[in-house]
Enzyme design. Sequence first.
Site, PDB file in Angstrom:
ATOM      1  CG  HIS A 129      22.121 -28.390  14.970  1.00  0.00           C
ATOM      2  ND1 HIS A 129      21.022 -28.070  14.531  1.00  0.00           N
ATOM      3  CD2 HIS A 129      22.242 -29.573  15.482  1.00  0.00           C
ATOM      4  CE1 HIS A 129      20.064 -29.036  14.806  1.00  0.00           C
ATOM      5  NE2 HIS A 129      20.601 -29.955  15.471  1.00  0.00           N
ATOM      6  CE1 TYR A 132      18.859 -31.317  19.168  1.00  0.00           C
ATOM      7  CE2 TYR A 132      20.799 -31.462  17.955  1.00  0.00           C
ATOM      8  CZ  TYR A 132      19.354 -31.504  18.295  1.00  0.00           C
ATOM      9  OH  TYR A 132      18.751 -31.747  17.086  1.00  0.00           O
ATOM     10  NE  ARG A 166      15.871 -15.796  10.517  1.00  0.00           N
ATOM     11  CZ  ARG A 166      16.985 -16.774  11.146  1.00  0.00           C
ATOM     12  NH1 ARG A 166      17.134 -17.472  10.455  1.00  0.00           N
ATOM     13  NH2 ARG A 166      17.309 -16.338  12.343  1.00  0.00           N
ATOM     14  NE  ARG A 167      18.863 -12.989  11.650  1.00  0.00           N
ATOM     15  CZ  ARG A 167      19.699 -13.798  12.079  1.00  0.00           C
ATOM     16  NH1 ARG A 167      20.626 -13.989  11.014  1.00  0.00           N
ATOM     17  NH2 ARG A 167      19.796 -14.287  13.162  1.00  0.00           N
ATOM     18  CG  HIS A 209      12.264 -24.487  13.660  1.00  0.00           C
ATOM     19  ND1 HIS A 209      12.002 -25.698  14.065  1.00  0.00           N
ATOM     20  CD2 HIS A 209      13.800 -24.353  13.843  1.00  0.00           C
ATOM     21  CE1 HIS A 209      12.892 -26.588  14.650  1.00  0.00           C
ATOM     22  NE2 HIS A 209      14.123 -25.700  14.446  1.00  0.00           N
ATOM     23  CG  PHE A 210      14.225 -19.953  16.308  1.00  0.00           C
ATOM     24  CD1 PHE A 210      14.151 -18.718  17.288  1.00  0.00           C
ATOM     25  CD2 PHE A 210      14.758 -19.563  14.895  1.00  0.00           C
ATOM     26  CE1 PHE A 210      14.185 -17.423  16.791  1.00  0.00           C
ATOM     27  CE2 PHE A 210      14.838 -18.112  14.562  1.00  0.00           C
ATOM     28  CZ  PHE A 210      14.574 -17.103  15.518  1.00  0.00           C
ATOM     29  CG  HIS A 211       9.970 -17.451  18.453  1.00  0.00           C
ATOM     30  ND1 HIS A 211      10.514 -17.088  17.320  1.00  0.00           N
ATOM     31  CD2 HIS A 211      10.081 -16.353  19.256  1.00  0.00           C
ATOM     32  CE1 HIS A 211      11.103 -15.797  17.599  1.00  0.00           C
ATOM     33  NE2 HIS A 211      10.864 -15.612  18.901  1.00  0.00           N
TER      34      HIS A 211
HETATM   35 FE1  HAS Z   1      16.275 -26.120  14.709  1.00  0.00          FE
HETATM   36  C1  HAS Z   1      17.102 -23.824  12.678  1.00  0.00           C
HETATM   37  C2  HAS Z   1      16.535 -28.460  12.462  1.00  0.00           C
HETATM   38  C3  HAS Z   1      15.407 -28.822  16.855  1.00  0.00           C
HETATM   39  C4  HAS Z   1      16.692 -23.990  17.300  1.00  0.00           C
HETATM   40  N1  HAS Z   1      16.630 -24.177  14.802  1.00  0.00           N
HETATM   41  C5  HAS Z   1      17.035 -23.322  14.028  1.00  0.00           C
HETATM   42  C6  HAS Z   1      17.352 -22.101  14.528  1.00  0.00           C
HETATM   43  C7  HAS Z   1      17.109 -22.169  15.735  1.00  0.00           C
HETATM   44  C8  HAS Z   1      16.832 -23.462  16.198  1.00  0.00           C
HETATM   45  C9  HAS Z   1      17.455 -21.003  16.824  1.00  0.00           C
HETATM   46  O1  HAS Z   1      17.708 -28.554   9.273  1.00  0.00           O
HETATM   47  C10 HAS Z   1      17.604 -20.723  13.723  1.00  0.00           C
HETATM   48  C11 HAS Z   1      19.093 -20.574  13.427  1.00  0.00           C
HETATM   49  C12 HAS Z   1      19.092 -19.228  12.711  1.00  0.00           C
HETATM   50  O2  HAS Z   1      19.204 -18.065  13.669  1.00  0.00           O
HETATM   51  O3  HAS Z   1      19.296 -19.256  11.433  1.00  0.00           O
HETATM   52  N2  HAS Z   1      15.890 -28.231  14.529  1.00  0.00           N
HETATM   53  C13 HAS Z   1      16.161 -28.863  13.400  1.00  0.00           C
HETATM   54  C14 HAS Z   1      15.852 -30.248  13.649  1.00  0.00           C
HETATM   55  C15 HAS Z   1      15.617 -30.333  15.057  1.00  0.00           C
HETATM   56  C16 HAS Z   1      15.608 -29.046  15.559  1.00  0.00           C
HETATM   57  C17 HAS Z   1      16.015 -31.288  12.720  1.00  0.00           C
HETATM   58  N3  HAS Z   1      16.171 -26.283  16.701  1.00  0.00           N
HETATM   59  C18 HAS Z   1      15.535 -27.428  17.456  1.00  0.00           C
HETATM   60  C19 HAS Z   1      15.771 -27.220  19.066  1.00  0.00           C
HETATM   61  C20 HAS Z   1      16.050 -25.704  18.948  1.00  0.00           C
HETATM   62  C21 HAS Z   1      16.171 -25.431  17.568  1.00  0.00           C
HETATM   63  C22 HAS Z   1      15.625 -28.202  19.839  1.00  0.00           C
HETATM   64  C23 HAS Z   1      16.421 -25.092  20.150  1.00  0.00           C
HETATM   65  C24 HAS Z   1      16.282 -25.400  21.475  1.00  0.00           C
HETATM   66  N4  HAS Z   1      16.759 -26.020  12.761  1.00  0.00           N
HETATM   67  C25 HAS Z   1      16.650 -26.990  11.891  1.00  0.00           C
HETATM   68  C26 HAS Z   1      17.312 -26.386  10.632  1.00  0.00           C
HETATM   69  C27 HAS Z   1      17.301 -25.205  10.614  1.00  0.00           C
HETATM   70  C28 HAS Z   1      17.103 -24.962  11.940  1.00  0.00           C
HETATM   71  C29 HAS Z   1      17.437 -27.460   9.495  1.00  0.00           C
HETATM   72  C30 HAS Z   1      17.879 -24.119   9.729  1.00  0.00           C
HETATM   73  C31 HAS Z   1      16.754 -23.703   8.840  1.00  0.00           C
HETATM   74  C32 HAS Z   1      17.232 -22.443   7.804  1.00  0.00           C
HETATM   75  O4  HAS Z   1      16.837 -22.717   6.613  1.00  0.00           O
HETATM   76  O5  HAS Z   1      17.902 -21.644   8.271  1.00  0.00           O
HETATM   77  C33 HAS Z   1      15.345 -31.665  15.735  1.00  0.00           C
HETATM   78  O6  HAS Z   1      16.210 -31.857  16.797  1.00  0.00           O
HETATM   79  C34 HAS Z   1      13.694 -31.812  16.371  1.00  0.00           C
HETATM   80  C35 HAS Z   1      13.501 -33.141  17.014  1.00  0.00           C
HETATM   81  C36 HAS Z   1      12.149 -32.839  17.958  1.00  0.00           C
HETATM   82  C37 HAS Z   1      10.962 -33.676  17.785  1.00  0.00           C
HETATM   83  C38 HAS Z   1       9.799 -33.542  18.549  1.00  0.00           C
HETATM   84  C39 HAS Z   1       9.613 -34.362  19.738  1.00  0.00           C
HETATM   85  C40 HAS Z   1       8.764 -33.945  20.651  1.00  0.00           C
HETATM   86  C41 HAS Z   1       8.961 -34.360  22.118  1.00  0.00           C
HETATM   87  C42 HAS Z   1       7.915 -33.813  22.869  1.00  0.00           C
HETATM   88  C43 HAS Z   1       7.168 -34.751  23.778  1.00  0.00           C
HETATM   89  C44 HAS Z   1       5.831 -34.554  24.075  1.00  0.00           C
HETATM   90  C45 HAS Z   1       5.147 -35.290  25.049  1.00  0.00           C
HETATM   91  C46 HAS Z   1       3.593 -34.825  25.465  1.00  0.00           C
HETATM   92  C47 HAS Z   1       5.576 -36.220  25.869  1.00  0.00           C
HETATM   93  C48 HAS Z   1      11.258 -34.841  17.111  1.00  0.00           C
HETATM   94  C49 HAS Z   1      10.031 -34.804  22.687  1.00  0.00           C
HETATM   95  C50 HAS Z   1       2.938 -35.924  26.403  1.00  0.00           C
HETATM   96  C51 HAS Z   1       2.086 -35.287  27.002  1.00  0.00           C
HETATM   97  C52 HAS Z   1       1.039 -35.742  27.654  1.00  0.00           C
HETATM   98  C53 HAS Z   1       0.095 -35.207  28.608  1.00  0.00           C
HETATM   99  C54 HAS Z   1       0.460 -37.467  26.958  1.00  0.00           C
HETATM  100 CU    CU Z   2      20.340 -26.876  13.138  1.00  0.00          CU
END
Ligand code: HAS
Ligand code: CU
Length: 554
Positions: A229, A233, A443-444, A380-382
């Site tokens: 996990h 980050y 998946r997979r 999600h991860f894409h």
């Molecule tokens: Fe995830 C599975 C939960 C973030 C990558 N994640 C994965 C896998 C990958 C991955 C590769 O709880 C698959 C692993 C595998 O092969 O089995 N993930 C989360 C949570 C977050 C999260 C809670 N993941 C990421 C990030 C990744 C990533 C970042 C890669 C870089 N994920 C999971 C969970 C699984 C999971 C379970 C397991 C699922 C399963 O069952 O297998 C959080 O950190 C996300 C927080 C993000 C936000 C979004 C904030 C938005 C922002 C954009 C700002 C936009 C602006 C636009 C400023 C709250 C900061 C303004 C523009 C203007 C013009 C005004």
């Molecule tokens: Cu995770």
Amino acid sequence: MATVSTEINPQLRTVHRLTAAFIAVALVSLAIANVPALFQAFDRAGFNLYPYARPVIRTYYQGLTIHGVLNVLVWTIFFLSGFFPFVTVYALGRPLASMRLGWIAFWVMLGGLVLAAIPIFANTATVLYTFYAPLQASPAYYIGLTLVVVGTWLIGLDILLTWRAWRRENPGRVTPLAVFGTLATYALWTIASIGLAVEMLFLLIPWSLGIVDTVDPLLARTLFWFTGHPIVYFWLLPAYVSWYAMIPRLAGGRLFSEPMARLAFLFFVLYSIPVGLHHQFSDPGIGGGIKLLHTFMTFAVFFPSLLTYFNVSASIETAARLHGGTGWVKWVRNLPWGNPAFTGQVMGMFLFVPGGISGLTNASYNVNQAIHNTTWVVGHFHLTVGGAVTLTFMATTYWLIPYLTGRALWGRRLAVAQPIIFFVGMAMWSETMHRLGLESIPRRTYLSQAPWFENEWGLNRILLLIGGPTMFVAGVLYFVIIIMTLVASREPARVEVPLARPGEEGSHEQVPKLLDSWRPWLIGSVVLIAIAYLPVFTHLLRNISSVPGFAGIW
Ligand code: HAS
Ligand code: CU
């Protein structure tokens, strides 16, 4: 060739070759990784192109391993290993503490990559990027990946030594935000990677070498996700460093709140690691109570991203208003959309909003049962690593490569269109993957060979067939722009490192001491890890299982 060398402090310049070397490897990996991506995309839409890929790619799973390892492990980690030293040098205004250490790290990582790549292409490491035991790969695969991790530690050490030298030279000064974010990233990564190191050294390497006959799959998986996990980050925080320390300047403004940005980085140090069980909700042999605790901790690590969303949006809006923007939404017109480095990163941010939301769904203990191991997770991860991180890195190269080479970016308009095309393709494709996941599509899985899947085609097939290849075209455009910049651009570059200049970084002087110190946060991190993981590892070590490996079945 025109250069900007006269403007660059020659002492700082020493880092350029190292950065260029890391990024060159990252780019080659990205290019190779995305050939099987196209095969995958067609497979999802019911067309089996794999027979045409032989003898290079022999099976679906070999293709998926090449795609996954080279994208999520190599493209990201090599890119950030070039980016972070560069940022550190320019933000501190001093050269790296040891260029030699930087180069040793590069060669160790490249050696490790080659060692791991040989069995992958020989089809003797077809174990995907999660390499779950008891699937067994050639020892070279595990040893190679371990060397890549060792290299990241050396880069982290070099950055730490550079910062300490800077502190000695600048007593009492607050660490610049970009370097603060960099140090936070390496702090969390160094602690997090211990899980993977233990898994490799004590379980997988001796087992693959035949020194021991069996492995404990559950212990191996738990150690893997201890690192697995927080590694997300490690990929994401370089993008955050750029969004905080560079985007405000690219937008022509300043960061809305520096203390809030520091708090976000420190929260990542605190909360990134004790959450790994959210990947193992469906694993037997680990208690429900501790899984629930990891759910709560995951909601805590969600929070710094919400802070980031607020802070970065506010900075962008403030910059637009500084340049005459008005109204509720009309101000977006006053942003530098003609600058590909800006547009690309904002497209990445847009993708990260739904990506983050689907992360929350994943993290919800009971809801996870509905989507685990389905194409939802792939969607999600894409959006996260394939969208937000990749687009930010691509956009970064649009200012970095001209800076490194002294040649203006070739095809600037095309470079503005490229991330938008990628965004459209990714949005279509990942939305479809999420939806199919809700229909329980696994998946997979070699879907073109699964007759039952035909019921789900129709509109989905069209969306996947358009979305995937659209991303591929955007990827090709990215390489065309870079290659043409290297070979055909004749104009001298007029770029600078878009870092806030000293005194410009928001409310620098008002940074409270707690937000420029490490000890309390590192101690907090270790305590939370102990609470979240000690019961799990104690239980697993008391109940070791012994399973032989499956190798050579591909
Ligand atoms: Fe995830 C599975 C939960 C973030 C990558 N994640 C994965 C896998 C990958 C991955 C590769 O709880 C698959 C692993 C595998 O092969 O089995 N993930 C989360 C949570 C977050 C999260 C809670 N993941 C990421 C990030 C990744 C990533 C970042 C890669 C870089 N994920 C999971 C969970 C699984 C999971 C379970 C397991 C699922 C399963 O069952 O297998 C959080 O950190 C996300 C927080 C993000 C936000 C979004 C904030 C938005 C922002 C954009 C700002 C936009 C602006 C636009 C400023 C709250 C900061 C303004 C523009 C203007 C013009 C005004
Ligand atoms: Cu995770």
